[in-house]
Design an enzyme around this catalytic site. Sequence first.
Site, PDB file in Angstrom:
ATOM      1  N   MET A  30       0.842  -1.200   0.000  1.00  0.00           N
ATOM      2  CA  MET A  30       0.000   0.000   0.000  1.00  0.00           C
ATOM      3  C   MET A  30       0.881   1.255   0.000  1.00  0.00           C
ATOM      4  O   MET A  30       0.429   2.341   0.379  1.00  0.00           O
ATOM      5  CB  MET A  30      -0.933  -0.014   1.208  1.00  0.00           C
ATOM      6  CG  MET A  30      -1.880  -1.209   1.153  1.00  0.00           C
ATOM      7  SD  MET A  30      -3.436  -0.945   1.971  1.00  0.00           S
ATOM      8  CE  MET A  30      -2.887  -0.778   3.639  1.00  0.00           C
ATOM      9  N   LEU A  33       6.582   3.087   1.623  1.00  0.00           N
ATOM     10  CA  LEU A  33       7.502   1.951   1.736  1.00  0.00           C
ATOM     11  C   LEU A  33       8.605   2.169   2.759  1.00  0.00           C
ATOM     12  O   LEU A  33       9.063   3.294   2.975  1.00  0.00           O
ATOM     13  CB  LEU A  33       8.125   1.659   0.360  1.00  0.00           C
ATOM     14  CG  LEU A  33       7.138   1.333  -0.758  1.00  0.00           C
ATOM     15  CD1 LEU A  33       7.883   0.994  -2.049  1.00  0.00           C
ATOM     16  CD2 LEU A  33       6.197   0.194  -0.372  1.00  0.00           C
ATOM     17  N   GLY A  36      10.889  -2.973   5.573  1.00  0.00           N
ATOM     18  CA  GLY A  36      10.087  -4.203   5.629  1.00  0.00           C
ATOM     19  C   GLY A  36       9.617  -4.568   4.229  1.00  0.00           C
ATOM     20  O   GLY A  36       9.813  -5.690   3.754  1.00  0.00           O
ATOM     21  N   HIS A  37       9.009  -3.601   3.545  1.00  0.00           N
ATOM     22  CA  HIS A  37       8.561  -3.837   2.167  1.00  0.00           C
ATOM     23  C   HIS A  37       9.750  -4.189   1.275  1.00  0.00           C
ATOM     24  O   HIS A  37       9.658  -5.091   0.439  1.00  0.00           O
ATOM     25  CB  HIS A  37       7.914  -2.574   1.587  1.00  0.00           C
ATOM     26  CG  HIS A  37       6.690  -2.096   2.304  1.00  0.00           C
ATOM     27  ND1 HIS A  37       6.672  -0.947   3.046  1.00  0.00           N
ATOM     28  CD2 HIS A  37       5.441  -2.616   2.373  1.00  0.00           C
ATOM     29  CE1 HIS A  37       5.455  -0.761   3.536  1.00  0.00           C
ATOM     30  NE2 HIS A  37       4.697  -1.769   3.166  1.00  0.00           N
ATOM     31  N   GLN A  61     -10.469  -2.481   2.456  1.00  0.00           N
ATOM     32  CA  GLN A  61      -9.976  -3.198   3.643  1.00  0.00           C
ATOM     33  C   GLN A  61      -9.915  -2.321   4.890  1.00  0.00           C
ATOM     34  O   GLN A  61      -9.500  -2.769   5.951  1.00  0.00           O
ATOM     35  CB  GLN A  61      -8.632  -3.853   3.368  1.00  0.00           C
ATOM     36  CG  GLN A  61      -7.451  -2.902   3.291  1.00  0.00           C
ATOM     37  CD  GLN A  61      -6.202  -3.608   2.833  1.00  0.00           C
ATOM     38  OE1 GLN A  61      -6.120  -4.039   1.692  1.00  0.00           O
ATOM     39  NE2 GLN A  61      -5.220  -3.747   3.709  1.00  0.00           N
ATOM     40  N   GLU A 150       5.340 -11.860   7.172  1.00  0.00           N
ATOM     41  CA  GLU A 150       4.801 -12.474   8.401  1.00  0.00           C
ATOM     42  C   GLU A 150       4.385 -11.412   9.414  1.00  0.00           C
ATOM     43  O   GLU A 150       3.739 -11.716  10.403  1.00  0.00           O
ATOM     44  CB  GLU A 150       5.840 -13.424   9.004  1.00  0.00           C
ATOM     45  CG  GLU A 150       5.994 -14.680   8.177  1.00  0.00           C
ATOM     46  CD  GLU A 150       6.973 -15.687   8.748  1.00  0.00           C
ATOM     47  OE1 GLU A 150       7.795 -15.298   9.611  1.00  0.00           O
ATOM     48  OE2 GLU A 150       6.922 -16.854   8.316  1.00  0.00           O
ATOM     49  N   LYS A 151       4.767 -10.172   9.174  1.00  0.00           N
ATOM     50  CA  LYS A 151       4.294  -9.064  10.015  1.00  0.00           C
ATOM     51  C   LYS A 151       2.764  -9.127  10.111  1.00  0.00           C
ATOM     52  O   LYS A 151       2.182  -8.898  11.161  1.00  0.00           O
ATOM     53  CB  LYS A 151       4.768  -7.739   9.401  1.00  0.00           C
ATOM     54  CG  LYS A 151       4.003  -6.508   9.808  1.00  0.00           C
ATOM     55  CD  LYS A 151       4.477  -6.008  11.134  1.00  0.00           C
ATOM     56  CE  LYS A 151       3.979  -4.648  11.515  1.00  0.00           C
ATOM     57  NZ  LYS A 151       2.629  -4.299  11.162  1.00  0.00           N
ATOM     58  N   SER A 187       6.709  -0.527  10.177  1.00  0.00           N
ATOM     59  CA  SER A 187       5.354  -0.316   9.675  1.00  0.00           C
ATOM     60  C   SER A 187       5.246   1.130   9.198  1.00  0.00           C
ATOM     61  O   SER A 187       5.882   2.026   9.768  1.00  0.00           O
ATOM     62  CB  SER A 187       4.348  -0.562  10.803  1.00  0.00           C
ATOM     63  OG  SER A 187       3.102  -0.015  10.460  1.00  0.00           O
TER      64      SER A 187
HETATM   65  P1  AMP Z   1       1.330  -3.025   3.485  1.00  0.00           P
HETATM   66  O1  AMP Z   1       1.881  -1.976   2.574  1.00  0.00           O
HETATM   67  O2  AMP Z   1       1.289  -2.627   4.910  1.00  0.00           O
HETATM   68  O3  AMP Z   1       0.041  -3.616   2.972  1.00  0.00           O
HETATM   69  O4  AMP Z   1       2.383  -4.221   3.432  1.00  0.00           O
HETATM   70  C1  AMP Z   1       2.733  -4.821   2.216  1.00  0.00           C
HETATM   71  C2  AMP Z   1       3.453  -6.114   2.503  1.00  0.00           C
HETATM   72  O5  AMP Z   1       4.643  -5.838   3.225  1.00  0.00           O
HETATM   73  C3  AMP Z   1       2.623  -7.092   3.344  1.00  0.00           C
HETATM   74  O6  AMP Z   1       2.809  -8.413   2.858  1.00  0.00           O
HETATM   75  C4  AMP Z   1       3.218  -6.922   4.714  1.00  0.00           C
HETATM   76  O7  AMP Z   1       3.078  -8.068   5.541  1.00  0.00           O
HETATM   77  C5  AMP Z   1       4.670  -6.666   4.378  1.00  0.00           C
HETATM   78  N1  AMP Z   1       5.340  -5.977   5.482  1.00  0.00           N
HETATM   79  C6  AMP Z   1       4.970  -4.812   6.065  1.00  0.00           C
HETATM   80  N2  AMP Z   1       5.789  -4.518   7.084  1.00  0.00           N
HETATM   81  C7  AMP Z   1       6.689  -5.527   7.158  1.00  0.00           C
HETATM   82  C8  AMP Z   1       7.790  -5.814   8.016  1.00  0.00           C
HETATM   83  N3  AMP Z   1       8.117  -5.010   9.024  1.00  0.00           N
HETATM   84  N4  AMP Z   1       8.500  -6.949   7.792  1.00  0.00           N
HETATM   85  C9  AMP Z   1       8.163  -7.790   6.783  1.00  0.00           C
HETATM   86  N5  AMP Z   1       7.131  -7.563   5.938  1.00  0.00           N
HETATM   87  C10 AMP Z   1       6.409  -6.464   6.126  1.00  0.00           C
END
Ligand code: AMP
Length: 282
Positions: A30, A33, A36-37, A61, A150-151, A187
Amino acid sequence: MLVFKSKKELNGYLSGIKQKKGTLGLVPTMGALHDGHLSLVKKAILENNYVVVTIFVNPTQFNNPEDLEKYPKTFENDVALLKKVSDELIIFAPPIEDIYEGDLKTESFAFDGLDLVMEGEFRDNHFNGVATIVKKLFKIVGPDKAYFGEKDYQQLQIIKKLVDLEKVTVDIIPCSIEREPNGLARSSRNERLSKKVRESAGFIYQTLTTAKSKFGMENVNTIEEWVEQQFKENGVFKLEYFKIADSETLLPISKKKERRKYRAFIAVYAEEVRLIDNIKLN
Ligand code: AMP
């Protein structure tokens, strides 16, 4: 680096790729970035010939309109970060209209209860929204492999179930949690914390790791009560839930069984910001 803003343009490009040999990886995000991303993107690059990163804040969502409104949008910075990782990424960043075509409908899925516990209890219809967009992205991109962190462990289990239900031919690749130096799970929401609270938020991960060390010796109830007590004493971080659950079914347990895998899951409010984390226990 290629940036596509509509599925028509993206499809035109991907149909060329699909004539060639090689695998296509998908990393749905989303935006806003962070490392983590980027860890997902790096893994996808290592394992595929082509990688599509999607940047799309999915409205269906969000059960809380304010959360959706406040979701950070940092597109230029996201592109710059991705470019540093690789110049060959394919970025897909469509407007809502291109994806939902004027009908913000959420599909309902039979997730066998995976969607009813933990995040599902506190975020009504959230996982149907997640699965609706991921199903659409799978259809648009047609990846061989898709990467999820896995977050959001419950989300990862939901996506595996979605792939089963819809018979999508894609490998779901789980990626480990990236953390800030103090242990706070990375995050996009961390940006909304004050410097002071962000620095002290290592408390959440410390609590999880201590709970893990207790898991071998103490019973589940005692550990849950201990965690609740830690948060009562802390005051800054407000505990929404702490659950020890089966890693596969996600059902909270009160007693360990042999040969099952368990994880601890937590959701916490800090300065109105909702943070989640989890840890493998055995
Ligand atoms: P989001 O942009 O929050 O929807 O996250 C996109 C992807 O990145 C999802 O699969 C999340 O689980 C992953 N993600 C987000 N934060 C982390 C993190 N700290 N470590 C690993 N993966 C992450």
